[in-house]
Design a protein around this motif. Sequence first.
Motif, PDB file in Angstrom:
ATOM      1  N   GLY A  69       0.861  -1.182   0.000  1.00 43.20           N
ATOM      2  CA  GLY A  69       0.000   0.000   0.000  1.00 43.20           C
ATOM      3  C   GLY A  69       0.903   1.240   0.000  1.00 43.20           C
ATOM      4  O   GLY A  69       2.121   1.096  -0.028  1.00 43.20           O
ATOM      5  N   ILE A  70       0.396   2.514  -0.058  1.00 41.64           N
ATOM      6  CA  ILE A  70      -0.978   2.783   0.299  1.00 41.64           C
ATOM      7  C   ILE A  70      -1.664   3.573  -0.842  1.00 41.64           C
ATOM      8  O   ILE A  70      -2.540   3.051  -1.487  1.00 41.64           O
ATOM      9  N   LYS A  71      -1.271   4.848  -1.101  1.00 37.90           N
ATOM     10  CA  LYS A  71      -2.051   5.668  -2.018  1.00 37.90           C
ATOM     11  C   LYS A  71      -1.216   6.776  -2.627  1.00 37.90           C
ATOM     12  O   LYS A  71      -0.299   7.301  -1.998  1.00 37.90           O
ATOM     13  N   THR A  72      -1.566   7.112  -3.864  1.00 36.80           N
ATOM     14  CA  THR A  72      -0.951   8.232  -4.571  1.00 36.80           C
ATOM     15  C   THR A  72      -1.957   9.370  -4.696  1.00 36.80           C
ATOM     16  O   THR A  72      -3.162   9.189  -4.484  1.00 36.80           O
ATOM     17  N   GLY A  73      -1.453  10.530  -5.068  1.00 38.31           N
ATOM     18  CA  GLY A  73      -2.329  11.664  -5.339  1.00 38.31           C
ATOM     19  C   GLY A  73      -1.592  12.716  -6.141  1.00 38.31           C
ATOM     20  O   GLY A  73      -0.380  12.869  -6.005  1.00 38.31           O
ATOM     21  N   HIS A  74      -2.345  13.434  -6.971  1.00 34.51           N
ATOM     22  CA  HIS A  74      -1.726  14.506  -7.751  1.00 34.51           C
ATOM     23  C   HIS A  74      -2.779  15.511  -8.193  1.00 34.51           C
ATOM     24  O   HIS A  74      -3.848  15.147  -8.686  1.00 34.51           O
ATOM     25  N   THR A  75      -2.477  16.763  -7.965  1.00 43.09           N
ATOM     26  CA  THR A  75      -3.149  17.886  -8.613  1.00 43.09           C
ATOM     27  C   THR A  75      -2.074  18.936  -8.846  1.00 43.09           C
ATOM     28  O   THR A  75      -0.963  18.840  -8.320  1.00 43.09           O
ATOM     29  N   ASN A  76      -2.404  19.956  -9.615  1.00 40.85           N
ATOM     30  CA  ASN A  76      -1.426  21.010  -9.864  1.00 40.85           C
ATOM     31  C   ASN A  76      -1.007  21.698  -8.573  1.00 40.85           C
ATOM     32  O   ASN A  76       0.163  22.061  -8.389  1.00 40.85           O
ATOM     33  N   ALA A  77      -1.959  21.879  -7.661  1.00 38.15           N
ATOM     34  CA  ALA A  77      -1.644  22.557  -6.403  1.00 38.15           C
ATOM     35  C   ALA A  77      -0.840  21.662  -5.466  1.00 38.15           C
ATOM     36  O   ALA A  77       0.040  22.143  -4.745  1.00 38.15           O
ATOM     37  N   ALA A  78      -1.122  20.375  -5.472  1.00 38.69           N
ATOM     38  CA  ALA A  78      -0.491  19.454  -4.515  1.00 38.69           C
ATOM     39  C   ALA A  78       0.865  18.959  -4.975  1.00 38.69           C
ATOM     40  O   ALA A  78       1.729  18.629  -4.155  1.00 38.69           O
ATOM     41  N   GLY A  79       1.081  18.876  -6.267  1.00 38.93           N
ATOM     42  CA  GLY A  79       2.248  18.170  -6.780  1.00 38.93           C
ATOM     43  C   GLY A  79       1.984  16.672  -6.735  1.00 38.93           C
ATOM     44  O   GLY A  79       0.838  16.224  -6.692  1.00 38.93           O
ATOM     45  N   TYR A  80       3.046  15.890  -6.724  1.00 44.09           N
ATOM     46  CA  TYR A  80       2.917  14.432  -6.744  1.00 44.09           C
ATOM     47  C   TYR A  80       3.127  13.875  -5.331  1.00 44.09           C
ATOM     48  O   TYR A  80       4.192  14.020  -4.743  1.00 44.09           O
ATOM     49  N   ASN A  81       2.085  13.246  -4.819  1.00 47.08           N
ATOM     50  CA  ASN A  81       2.095  12.706  -3.456  1.00 47.08           C
ATOM     51  C   ASN A  81       2.088  11.180  -3.478  1.00 47.08           C
ATOM     52  O   ASN A  81       1.503  10.567  -4.370  1.00 47.08           O
ATOM     53  N   LEU A  82       2.713  10.585  -2.473  1.00 47.45           N
ATOM     54  CA  LEU A  82       2.675   9.130  -2.322  1.00 47.45           C
ATOM     55  C   LEU A  82       2.867   8.760  -0.854  1.00 47.45           C
ATOM     56  O   LEU A  82       3.850   9.155  -0.227  1.00 47.45           O
ATOM     57  N   VAL A  83       1.917   8.008  -0.337  1.00 49.82           N
ATOM     58  CA  VAL A  83       2.064   7.366   0.971  1.00 49.82           C
ATOM     59  C   VAL A  83       2.294   5.889   0.696  1.00 49.82           C
ATOM     60  O   VAL A  83       1.494   5.246   0.000  1.00 49.82           O
ATOM     61  N   GLY A  84       3.395   5.352   1.218  1.00 43.72           N
ATOM     62  CA  GLY A  84       3.734   3.950   0.971  1.00 43.72           C
ATOM     63  C   GLY A  84       3.946   3.208   2.278  1.00 43.72           C
ATOM     64  O   GLY A  84       4.359   3.801   3.282  1.00 43.72           O
ATOM     65  N   SER A  85       3.663   1.907   2.263  1.00 42.70           N
ATOM     66  CA  SER A  85       3.946   1.087   3.438  1.00 42.70           C
ATOM     67  C   SER A  85       4.530  -0.241   2.989  1.00 42.70           C
ATOM     68  O   SER A  85       4.086  -0.833   2.003  1.00 42.70           O
ATOM     69  N   ALA A  86       5.541  -0.700   3.727  1.00 42.97           N
ATOM     70  CA  ALA A  86       6.216  -1.951   3.400  1.00 42.97           C
ATOM     71  C   ALA A  86       6.568  -2.678   4.686  1.00 42.97           C
ATOM     72  O   ALA A  86       6.678  -2.080   5.754  1.00 42.97           O
ATOM     73  N   VAL A  87       6.756  -4.002   4.545  1.00 44.30           N
ATOM     74  CA  VAL A  87       7.051  -4.862   5.687  1.00 44.30           C
ATOM     75  C   VAL A  87       8.354  -5.596   5.441  1.00 44.30           C
ATOM     76  O   VAL A  87       8.616  -6.066   4.326  1.00 44.30           O
TER      77      VAL A  87
END
Length: 395
Positions: free
Chosen positions: A233-251
Amino acid sequence: MKKQLSLKFKYSLAVLALAIGTAHADISFPTPDAPKLDAEAYVLIDANSGEILAQYNADTRRDPASLTKMMTSYVVGEAIKSKRISTTDIVTISKDAWATGNPVLKGSSLMFLKPGDQVPVSELNKGIIIQSGNDACIAMAEHVAGSQDAFVNLMNNYAEQLGLTNTHFQTVHGLDAAGQYTTAKDIAFLGRALIKDLPEEYAVYKEKEFTFNNIKQTNRNGLLWDTSLNVDGIKTGHTNAAGYNLVGSAVEGNTRLISAVLGGRTFKGREEESKKLLTWGFRFFETATPLKANKPLVNETIWYGDENSVALGSLEDVYVTVPRGRAAELQVNYKLNDAYLSAPLEQGAEVGKMQFMLDDQVIAEKPLVALKTVEETGFFGSIWDYIKLKFHQWF
């Protein structure tokens, strides 16, 4: 008078389990500095202990973009868990969840729903998590809460309950909106809550693709395909205002890490920067489990009770972040809040603190609680205990 006792134990790592709460304080160890990332803000946390391992602008408010869907998913998961809705519920799609009829959705990520479609909750949930479908978010919000506004209120209520003090939502999907914000730290701890509170909901986040109406879309989290990390997991996100986002989880072994990289420069860049952070964390840290749930750390004398002693420890597994390879060196001290324990005493009542030590430094502190209830003894027992306690104090 305060009483302090010190017991030293050595423990080995145990199996991965959910963490109890802990203070979100930085810990200092003689390890190389965390890598400098090409992003506006980031944080790395140990998902089990809750410790922050690295951070930069972690409390700076930023546009969440589609990371908002992590909270949308949390609300949906809680509704399923509490049986207010079911994964088999059939949702009738409204015009608001139709991209052609809702200009807000034009050009955004979609599940490609149409008005009148009859879609199970289970598929809409996958549309939110895997396809990042803004239309699916609207459909589920209407199903769970009756309207998008009511659902947003739920999102903000959960944010408050989870202690996400720098997070506020205005939409169910994360498209740019005035007054909508989160931080790297808050969104990482939201990811922790998803993993801890809603394991069945979180299990969807590792799925790499989903097909709806013969349209196959892949998960935008490219780290799921990285063979050097066990990312689920977990999730990505992008808008012009936010830029490129990524929350990641690993074990890795007993250790689960969560990274949040916000304001990355490019689609692939957010993955590369997240990988740097996760790789550094696994290389230099691990999670120890020095005390298992309901296992006594110590038995203490209790006065005026129907029993003479009470077991003290933790009702949940205790997790502590340590430098890699040093889990066996972890030591534990404890001290009671008061000089003597007295009945009645309820199970779970906090009676002191456990301090976890490495190199004579306190690296974590957890509550010390009663593992069972001790009722008050009768009149004659109380008189006898009073006499014994006075002699104990005098001599």
